[in-house]
Design a protein around this motif. Structure first.
Motif, PDB file in Angstrom:
ATOM      1  N   ILE A   1      22.134  17.867   5.826  1.00 18.12           N
ATOM      2  CA  ILE A   1      22.472  18.793   6.913  1.00 18.12           C
ATOM      3  C   ILE A   1      21.777  18.417   8.210  1.00 18.12           C
ATOM      4  O   ILE A   1      21.687  19.227   9.139  1.00 18.12           O
ATOM      5  N   ALA A   2      21.263  17.197   8.295  1.00 21.58           N
ATOM      6  CA  ALA A   2      20.578  16.751   9.512  1.00 21.58           C
ATOM      7  C   ALA A   2      21.564  16.671  10.675  1.00 21.58           C
ATOM      8  O   ALA A   2      22.688  16.198  10.508  1.00 21.58           O
ATOM      9  N   ILE A   3      21.155  17.107  11.840  1.00 20.15           N
ATOM     10  CA  ILE A   3      21.963  16.971  13.045  1.00 20.15           C
ATOM     11  C   ILE A   3      21.335  15.873  13.890  1.00 20.15           C
ATOM     12  O   ILE A   3      20.181  15.975  14.298  1.00 20.15           O
ATOM     13  N   GLY A   4      22.069  14.831  14.135  1.00 28.22           N
ATOM     14  CA  GLY A   4      21.554  13.656  14.851  1.00 28.22           C
ATOM     15  C   GLY A   4      21.784  12.405  14.039  1.00 28.22           C
ATOM     16  O   GLY A   4      22.649  11.594  14.371  1.00 28.22           O
ATOM     17  N   PRO A   5      21.056  12.221  12.931  1.00 26.67           N
ATOM     18  CA  PRO A   5      21.324  11.047  12.092  1.00 26.67           C
ATOM     19  C   PRO A   5      22.687  11.172  11.430  1.00 26.67           C
ATOM     20  O   PRO A   5      23.003  12.206  10.845  1.00 26.67           O
ATOM     21  N   ARG A   6      23.484  10.124  11.506  1.00 25.16           N
ATOM     22  CA  ARG A   6      24.793  10.145  10.851  1.00 25.16           C
ATOM     23  C   ARG A   6      24.676   9.615   9.427  1.00 25.16           C
ATOM     24  O   ARG A   6      25.150  10.242   8.487  1.00 25.16           O
ATOM     25  N   ALA A   7      24.063   8.455   9.298  1.00 35.98           N
ATOM     26  CA  ALA A   7      23.794   7.862   7.985  1.00 35.98           C
ATOM     27  C   ALA A   7      22.544   7.009   8.155  1.00 35.98           C
ATOM     28  O   ALA A   7      22.575   5.798   8.014  1.00 35.98           O
TER      29      ALA A   7
ATOM     30  N   THR B   1       0.814  -1.219   0.000  1.00 34.08           N
ATOM     31  CA  THR B   1       0.000   0.000   0.000  1.00 34.08           C
ATOM     32  C   THR B   1       0.843   1.261   0.000  1.00 34.08           C
ATOM     33  O   THR B   1       0.527   2.232  -0.696  1.00 34.08           O
ATOM     34  N   ASN B   2       1.919   1.294   0.783  1.00 33.29           N
ATOM     35  CA  ASN B   2       2.733   2.504   0.838  1.00 33.29           C
ATOM     36  C   ASN B   2       4.162   2.195   1.267  1.00 33.29           C
ATOM     37  O   ASN B   2       4.439   1.170   1.892  1.00 33.29           O
ATOM     38  N   VAL B   3       5.047   3.096   0.870  1.00 33.72           N
ATOM     39  CA  VAL B   3       6.486   2.958   1.093  1.00 33.72           C
ATOM     40  C   VAL B   3       6.993   4.270   1.670  1.00 33.72           C
ATOM     41  O   VAL B   3       6.592   5.355   1.217  1.00 33.72           O
ATOM     42  N   ARG B   4       7.874   4.178   2.645  1.00 28.00           N
ATOM     43  CA  ARG B   4       8.531   5.377   3.176  1.00 28.00           C
ATOM     44  C   ARG B   4      10.035   5.176   3.077  1.00 28.00           C
ATOM     45  O   ARG B   4      10.571   4.194   3.595  1.00 28.00           O
ATOM     46  N   THR B   5      10.717   6.088   2.411  1.00 29.22           N
ATOM     47  CA  THR B   5      12.164   6.022   2.256  1.00 29.22           C
ATOM     48  C   THR B   5      12.766   7.311   2.791  1.00 29.22           C
ATOM     49  O   THR B   5      12.327   8.406   2.415  1.00 29.22           O
ATOM     50  N   SER B   6      13.748   7.181   3.669  1.00 26.21           N
ATOM     51  CA  SER B   6      14.354   8.340   4.318  1.00 26.21           C
ATOM     52  C   SER B   6      15.865   8.185   4.337  1.00 26.21           C
ATOM     53  O   SER B   6      16.377   7.222   4.904  1.00 26.21           O
ATOM     54  N   PHE B   7      16.570   9.115   3.698  1.00 19.60           N
ATOM     55  CA  PHE B   7      18.029   9.120   3.683  1.00 19.60           C
ATOM     56  C   PHE B   7      18.511  10.413   4.330  1.00 19.60           C
ATOM     57  O   PHE B   7      18.574  11.460   3.677  1.00 19.60           O
ATOM     58  N   LEU B   8      18.801  10.321   5.622  1.00 16.70           N
ATOM     59  CA  LEU B   8      19.215  11.488   6.400  1.00 16.70           C
ATOM     60  C   LEU B   8      20.670  11.344   6.811  1.00 16.70           C
ATOM     61  O   LEU B   8      21.068  10.331   7.388  1.00 16.70           O
ATOM     62  N   ALA B   9      21.475  12.361   6.516  1.00 16.94           N
ATOM     63  CA  ALA B   9      22.903  12.333   6.828  1.00 16.94           C
ATOM     64  C   ALA B   9      23.332  13.684   7.383  1.00 16.94           C
ATOM     65  O   ALA B   9      22.659  14.705   7.181  1.00 16.94           O
ATOM     66  N   ASP B  10      24.473  13.685   8.056  1.00 21.53           N
ATOM     67  CA  ASP B  10      24.978  14.914   8.679  1.00 21.53           C
ATOM     68  C   ASP B  10      26.284  15.397   8.065  1.00 21.53           C
ATOM     69  O   ASP B  10      26.933  16.292   8.599  1.00 21.53           O
ATOM     70  N   TYR B  11      26.692  14.830   6.928  1.00 19.05           N
ATOM     71  CA  TYR B  11      28.031  15.116   6.425  1.00 19.05           C
ATOM     72  C   TYR B  11      28.227  16.585   6.026  1.00 19.05           C
ATOM     73  O   TYR B  11      29.356  17.047   5.908  1.00 19.05           O
TER      74      TYR B  11
ATOM     75  N   GLU C   1      20.417  21.556  -3.722  1.00 16.80           N
ATOM     76  CA  GLU C   1      19.554  21.431  -2.553  1.00 16.80           C
ATOM     77  C   GLU C   1      20.197  20.661  -1.397  1.00 16.80           C
ATOM     78  O   GLU C   1      20.895  19.671  -1.594  1.00 16.80           O
ATOM     79  N   ASP C   2      19.924  21.151  -0.172  1.00 18.91           N
ATOM     80  CA  ASP C   2      20.326  20.464   1.057  1.00 18.91           C
ATOM     81  C   ASP C   2      19.297  19.418   1.480  1.00 18.91           C
ATOM     82  O   ASP C   2      19.639  18.406   2.096  1.00 18.91           O
ATOM     83  N   VAL C   3      18.029  19.699   1.203  1.00 14.19           N
ATOM     84  CA  VAL C   3      16.910  18.883   1.695  1.00 14.19           C
ATOM     85  C   VAL C   3      15.921  18.660   0.557  1.00 14.19           C
ATOM     86  O   VAL C   3      15.701  19.555  -0.263  1.00 14.19           O
ATOM     87  N   ALA C   4      15.339  17.474   0.505  1.00 13.02           N
ATOM     88  CA  ALA C   4      14.311  17.180  -0.504  1.00 13.02           C
ATOM     89  C   ALA C   4      13.219  16.317   0.106  1.00 13.02           C
ATOM     90  O   ALA C   4      13.493  15.458   0.951  1.00 13.02           O
ATOM     91  N   LEU C   5      12.012  16.548  -0.315  1.00 13.97           N
ATOM     92  CA  LEU C   5      10.860  15.728   0.084  1.00 13.97           C
ATOM     93  C   LEU C   5      10.052  15.422  -1.166  1.00 13.97           C
ATOM     94  O   LEU C   5       9.692  16.322  -1.925  1.00 13.97           O
ATOM     95  N   VAL C   6       9.798  14.125  -1.392  1.00 15.20           N
ATOM     96  CA  VAL C   6       9.146  13.680  -2.622  1.00 15.20           C
ATOM     97  C   VAL C   6       7.977  12.760  -2.271  1.00 15.20           C
ATOM     98  O   VAL C   6       8.115  11.863  -1.425  1.00 15.20           O
ATOM     99  N   ILE C   7       6.836  12.982  -2.906  1.00 16.10           N
ATOM    100  CA  ILE C   7       5.708  12.053  -2.847  1.00 16.10           C
ATOM    101  C   ILE C   7       5.667  11.325  -4.185  1.00 16.10           C
ATOM    102  O   ILE C   7       5.864  11.945  -5.235  1.00 16.10           O
TER     103      ILE C   7
END
Length: 386
Positions: free
Chosen positions: A268-274, A157-167, A246-252
């Motif tokens: 540019i996330a602070i907290g998640p490393r990879a 029904t649905n998929v959530r993909t999140s790639f958050l990094a702090d590099y 872009e630093d940040v992206a959100l896609v539906i």
């Protein structure tokens, strides 16, 4: 029976070039059934010192500062292209013209037009190829795909993909080529979400259309004062320049199967490393994988005793885990995923059957990133070409 020798040529002796080299070296031990022994023939890097390190440290027989020497060498059977994005097209087209099967890192081109050229050139030359989508090689992802394919999750029904990094979270980080549109193309859409688009496609199927928004929040960075600077480097007081992607992206997204999905990414996330996560939800269950806990897969099935997640720890029997560790609880790592990638590429070359993610997978990810960029600009849904 003696092993078949495969001559390896390397273009660009950086972190990824070194990792490709280690991955080739691992094949006789990890994948003995291939009957292949890689021979490190020649490595090229525009920086003479780096090229010489390929001989002194990595074991290549010779080195050069001209990549064309790699492609013209008759002892080279396969080529790894590990250079920055802005050189991918030139090197890949030259490899295709030379008839050399190549393993290229992602994003394949700076934009979809370059990716089309690369894919077409490789197809016209009849080459098997590989693109660096290493995360699909994790045993947990292999197990997730098996569960989905056999219908354990029901209708997706649905998929959530999140790639958050702090590099790039430090505003004092250097403005390297990754922040320049002319040399990098897009920002996190190509650098991180190309992996996300590929993983979702690998597990769930083709993406039909997207709607996206993006943002750049650290708008200026200082140019590096060292030629060896990476996007992890401090700026060391260079001239301030504008960040161009872009630093940040959100896609539906809407999938061809009817499922819907979200893709989010930040450098540019602070907290998640990879924190590279994919979640897949269906009418009979769901699963969740996080690269930071690479050797685990969270699974919840309606047929279970409750609806909470069960942690499934990878062990022999899951994907290629047994090639690296004898039992569950001892972890595989990032480099092991690249070793699997190298073996899939070499197997593709030896058999003539495409086993590795190909330039067409690279093009699919590029088309998703391009559609997301166009959607963010137009603020409309954008369909992906089939």
């Amino acid at each position: 029976m003696s092993a078949r020798t495969i001559g390896v040529g390397l273009i660009s002796v950086g972190w990824m070039g070194r990792l490709h080299t280690r991955s080739y070296k691992s094949i006789p031990e990890r994948f003995p059934e291939l009957g292949v022994r890689p021979r490190l023939v020649i490595a090229a890097d525009a920086v003479a010192e780096a090229a010489q390190q390929a001989v002194d440290q990595l074991g290549y027989e010779r080195c050069t500062t001209d990549y064309r020497d790699v492609l013209s060498d008759p002892d080279v059977d396969v080529v790894s292209i590990c250079a920055p994005n802005f050189l991918h097209k030139e090197f890949a087209l030259a490899a295709a013209e030379a008839g050399k099967p190549f393993w290229i890192e992602k994003p394949m081109g700076r934009n979809v037009a370059e990716s089309v050229e690369i894919a077409r050139a490789a197809s016209d030359a009849g080459l098997v190829t590989a693109v660096g989508f290493n995360y699909r090689n994790a045993p947990a992802v292999s197990h997730a795909r098996e569960l989905i394919e056999r219908g354990a999750l029901g209708m997706i029904t649905n998929v959530r993909t999140s790639f958050l990094a702090d590099y790039s979270s430090d505003p004092q980080g250097a403005l390297t080529w990754r922040f320049e549109r002319e040399r990098a193309g897009s920002g996190v859409l190509g650098d991180l979400l190309s992996h996300g688009f590929d993983l979702a496609t690998f597990l769930v199927g083709e993406i039909d259309e997207v709607s996206a928004t993006t943002g750049t929040y650290i708008t200026e960075r200082a140019k590096p004062t060292s030629a060896n600077a990476s996007h992890f480097s401090k700026s060391a007081g260079g001239e301030m320049k504008t960040v161009e992607n872009e630093d940040v992206a959100l896609v539906i997204a809407k999938f061809a199967s009817g499922a819907i999905g979200t893709f989010e990414s930040s450098r540019i996330a602070i907290g998640p490393r990879a924190e590279y996560v994919i979640e897949v939800y269906g009418t009979e269950g769901s699963l969740r994988w996080d690269f930071q806990r690479m050797n685990e897969l969270q699974v919840s099935l309606r047929s279970g005793e409750n609806y909470g997640y069960t942690d499934v720890y990878m062990s022999p029997g899951h994907g290629d885990f047994a090639r690296f560790q004898p039992g569950g609880g001892t972890s595989m790592g990032f480099d092991d995923l690249k070793a699997i990638e190298a073996a899939l590429f070499v197997e593709s070359v030896v058999t003539g059957e495409q086993k590795a993610p190909s330039v067409h997978d690279g093009l699919a990810a590029a088309r998703a990133a391009d559609a997301a960029e166009r959607s963010a600009e137009s603020r409309e849904w954008v369909a992906l070409p089939r």
